[in-house]
Design a protein around this motif. Structure first.
Motif, PDB file in Angstrom:
ATOM      1  N   ALA A   1       0.804  -1.119   0.126  1.00  0.00           N
ATOM      2  CA  ALA A   1       0.236   0.005  -0.051  1.00  0.00           C
ATOM      3  C   ALA A   1       0.821   1.191   0.143  1.00  0.00           C
ATOM      4  O   ALA A   1       0.569   2.273  -0.627  1.00  0.00           O
ATOM      5  CB  ALA A   1      -0.932   0.140   1.132  1.00  0.00           C
ATOM      6  N   GLU A   2       1.877   1.394   0.800  1.00  0.00           N
ATOM      7  CA  GLU A   2       2.917   2.270   0.978  1.00  0.00           C
ATOM      8  C   GLU A   2       3.495   2.617  -0.425  1.00  0.00           C
ATOM      9  O   GLU A   2       3.403   3.624  -1.064  1.00  0.00           O
ATOM     10  CB  GLU A   2       3.858   2.221   1.761  1.00  0.00           C
ATOM     11  N   ILE A   3       4.023   1.700  -1.117  1.00  0.00           N
ATOM     12  CA  ILE A   3       4.446   1.690  -2.524  1.00  0.00           C
ATOM     13  C   ILE A   3       3.601   2.184  -3.322  1.00  0.00           C
ATOM     14  O   ILE A   3       3.749   3.070  -4.472  1.00  0.00           O
ATOM     15  CB  ILE A   3       5.096   0.457  -3.076  1.00  0.00           C
TER      16      ILE A   3
ATOM     17  N   ARG B   1     -10.681  -4.232  10.843  1.00  0.00           N
ATOM     18  CA  ARG B   1     -10.305  -3.055   9.881  1.00  0.00           C
ATOM     19  C   ARG B   1      -9.382  -2.095  10.687  1.00  0.00           C
ATOM     20  O   ARG B   1      -9.276  -2.148  11.913  1.00  0.00           O
ATOM     21  CB  ARG B   1     -11.834  -2.089   9.828  1.00  0.00           C
ATOM     22  N   LEU B   2      -8.603  -1.325  10.015  1.00  0.00           N
ATOM     23  CA  LEU B   2      -7.645  -0.365  10.513  1.00  0.00           C
ATOM     24  C   LEU B   2      -8.418   0.666  11.199  1.00  0.00           C
ATOM     25  O   LEU B   2      -9.423   1.117  10.679  1.00  0.00           O
ATOM     26  CB  LEU B   2      -6.688   0.100   9.578  1.00  0.00           C
ATOM     27  N   GLU B   3      -7.780   1.560  11.989  1.00  0.00           N
ATOM     28  CA  GLU B   3      -8.125   2.721  12.468  1.00  0.00           C
ATOM     29  C   GLU B   3      -8.083   3.704  11.347  1.00  0.00           C
ATOM     30  O   GLU B   3      -7.201   3.563  10.420  1.00  0.00           O
ATOM     31  CB  GLU B   3      -7.079   3.307  13.570  1.00  0.00           C
ATOM     32  N   SER B   4      -8.811   4.752  11.215  1.00  0.00           N
ATOM     33  CA  SER B   4      -9.317   5.521  10.197  1.00  0.00           C
ATOM     34  C   SER B   4      -8.080   6.354   9.894  1.00  0.00           C
ATOM     35  O   SER B   4      -7.530   6.828   8.768  1.00  0.00           O
ATOM     36  CB  SER B   4     -10.602   6.525  10.547  1.00  0.00           C
ATOM     37  N   ASP B   5      -7.215   6.908  11.035  1.00  0.00           N
ATOM     38  CA  ASP B   5      -6.086   7.406  10.891  1.00  0.00           C
ATOM     39  C   ASP B   5      -5.013   6.570  10.009  1.00  0.00           C
ATOM     40  O   ASP B   5      -4.168   7.166   9.154  1.00  0.00           O
ATOM     41  CB  ASP B   5      -5.350   7.908  12.297  1.00  0.00           C
TER      42      ASP B   5
ATOM     43  N   GLU C   1      -5.779   4.364   7.929  1.00  0.00           N
ATOM     44  CA  GLU C   1      -6.207   4.009   6.534  1.00  0.00           C
ATOM     45  C   GLU C   1      -5.717   5.537   5.750  1.00  0.00           C
ATOM     46  O   GLU C   1      -5.470   5.410   4.729  1.00  0.00           O
ATOM     47  CB  GLU C   1      -7.688   4.216   6.572  1.00  0.00           C
ATOM     48  N   ASN C   2      -5.919   6.512   6.501  1.00  0.00           N
ATOM     49  CA  ASN C   2      -5.529   7.843   5.807  1.00  0.00           C
ATOM     50  C   ASN C   2      -3.929   7.847   5.499  1.00  0.00           C
ATOM     51  O   ASN C   2      -3.386   8.274   4.304  1.00  0.00           O
ATOM     52  CB  ASN C   2      -5.929   9.085   6.567  1.00  0.00           C
TER      53      ASN C   2
ATOM     54  N   ARG D   1      -8.822   2.420   1.311  1.00  0.00           N
ATOM     55  CA  ARG D   1     -10.185   2.361   1.732  1.00  0.00           C
ATOM     56  C   ARG D   1     -10.798   0.965   2.199  1.00  0.00           C
ATOM     57  O   ARG D   1     -10.431   0.010   1.277  1.00  0.00           O
ATOM     58  CB  ARG D   1     -11.213   2.988   0.739  1.00  0.00           C
ATOM     59  N   TYR D   2     -11.354   0.747   3.226  1.00  0.00           N
ATOM     60  CA  TYR D   2     -11.955  -0.580   3.685  1.00  0.00           C
ATOM     61  C   TYR D   2     -13.231  -0.609   2.791  1.00  0.00           C
ATOM     62  O   TYR D   2     -13.994   0.133   2.788  1.00  0.00           O
ATOM     63  CB  TYR D   2     -12.101  -0.274   5.301  1.00  0.00           C
ATOM     64  N   VAL D   3     -13.337  -1.977   2.295  1.00  0.00           N
ATOM     65  CA  VAL D   3     -14.557  -2.382   1.649  1.00  0.00           C
ATOM     66  C   VAL D   3     -14.920  -3.943   2.102  1.00  0.00           C
ATOM     67  O   VAL D   3     -13.714  -4.703   2.506  1.00  0.00           O
ATOM     68  CB  VAL D   3     -14.406  -2.479   0.079  1.00  0.00           C
ATOM     69  N   SER D   4     -16.071  -4.519   1.623  1.00  0.00           N
ATOM     70  CA  SER D   4     -16.112  -6.101   1.938  1.00  0.00           C
ATOM     71  C   SER D   4     -15.486  -6.712   0.962  1.00  0.00           C
ATOM     72  O   SER D   4     -15.166  -6.213  -0.158  1.00  0.00           O
ATOM     73  CB  SER D   4     -17.702  -6.051   1.874  1.00  0.00           C
ATOM     74  N   LEU D   5     -15.134  -8.134   1.061  1.00  0.00           N
ATOM     75  CA  LEU D   5     -14.700  -9.047   0.037  1.00  0.00           C
ATOM     76  C   LEU D   5     -15.201  -8.849  -1.427  1.00  0.00           C
ATOM     77  O   LEU D   5     -14.672  -8.644  -2.068  1.00  0.00           O
ATOM     78  CB  LEU D   5     -14.311 -10.283   0.597  1.00  0.00           C
TER      79      LEU D   5
END
Length: 322
Positions: free
Chosen positions: A161-163, A178-182, A184-185, A190-194
């Motif tokens: 994701a960083e790359i 799920r990750l914390e929103s900070d 994710e930013n 962005r979190y989604v369902s499978l």
């Protein structure tokens, strides 16, 4: 002199590499051929096991090693280890988590770009003297503007994701927690369902562990729900994908291509049907292996064994699993 059994078979060049890293006062026991039977044959004198590769370490192996004090996993996966059998025998198990994460992430990106640009086929025909600039070019694709779906977002997925932040893509992810929103930013994800990930992503990359819940995570139904021409990347474990279903999807064109570094059976046989597909870019589970990561991975594992032998287990950098 304490002896360390390598449970993975290494050819002469990598074995010489490993030998140079063995701490003073230890003896290395290498395998003469790959396989569990060979591990069992060589285990009687082992004080330590340096576990790598896909050979199953189970009760049969452990019963053949009565002197065993500790097991050190050189990589991160646990699916080849019988944790209950290890726990029942009171053996400490250490895992060097994250040590090769960046290398696997770089390899993932290489497979993404290589599959989109058909680099395997392009390289082959160019070496054959064919100059198919436009003929092949119009069947290649940009990464920019695509949606990338990451299934799993541990150490490796996070590096991916960083790359990807530099490539102008829309990165979505799915994982159990799920990750914390900070966070994710920070990662620009962005979190989604499978299901949403499967249906909306141009490229899907697997970064989750193999277990009973994730075996054949990508099966016929999941492949059918993907966008036409989507690309599937696997640098995790082969068992995450139903390979027969993937082969059918590649043949039909539903799946536009696959970049694979992991297979259900390893080593992959040269006559495997996947190896006949021009839209498959395949590598021999090499994502975690570079000169730098191999030295760090093996050297760190051997250092942990030396610390344990010296009664300094509190200084071991690896995570104790059992």
């Amino acid at each position: 002199m304490p002896k360390i059994l390598l449970t993975n078979y290494y050819g002469s060049k990598p074995l010489a590499f490993v030998q140079k890293l063995v701490p003073e006062g230890f003896e290395l026991i290498p395998l003469e051929q790959p396989g569990q039977d060979e591990v069992i044959r060589r285990a009687a004198d082992a004080d330590y096991m340096l576990v790598g590769g896909r050979t199953r370490i189970d009760a049969k192996v452990l019963d053949s090693a009565p002197k065993l004090k500790m097991i050190q996993r050189s990589g991160v996966g646990l699916d080849s280890l019988d944790l209950e059998a290890i726990r029942a025998r009171g053996l400490p198990l250490y895992v060097n988590e994250g040590i090769n994460a960046r290398s696997v992430a770089e390899h993932t990106l290489m497979l993404i770009l290589g599959t989109l640009r058909r680099i395997g086929e392009v390289n082959t025909v160019t070496h054959e003297g064919q100059w198919l600039k436009h003929e092949m070019g119009i069947d290649c694709h940009d990464l920019f503007g695509k949606q990338i779906g990451l299934i799993g977002l541990g150490s490796i997925g996070t590096h991916v994701a960083e790359i990807l932040k530099a490539f102008g893509v829309n990165t979505v992810y799915f994982k159990r927690n799920r990750l914390e929103s900070d966070r994710e930013n920070q990662l620009n994800v962005r979190y989604v369902s499978l299901q949403e990930l499967l249906e909306g992503s141009d490229i899907i990359s697997l970064h989750t562990a193999l277990n009973d819940e994730t075996f054949n995570l990508i099966g016929r139904d999941e492949l059918a729900s993907m966008k036409d021409g989507a690309v599937l990347i696997n640098t995790a474990r082969g068992g995450l994908i139903d390979e027969a279903a993937m082969l059918d999807s590649l043949k039909s064109g539903q799946l536009g291509g696959a970049g694979l570094d992991a297979f259900s059976e390893e080593p992959m046989l040269s006559n495997h049907p996947l190896m006949e597909m021009n839209n498959v870019l395949a590598t021999p589970h090499i994502g975690s292996i570079t000169a730098e990561t191999f030295a760090g991975m093996i050297g760190g594992a051997l250092e942990n064994i030396a610390l344990f032998e010296g009664g300094k287990s509190e200084q071991i950098s690896a995570r104790r699993v059992v």
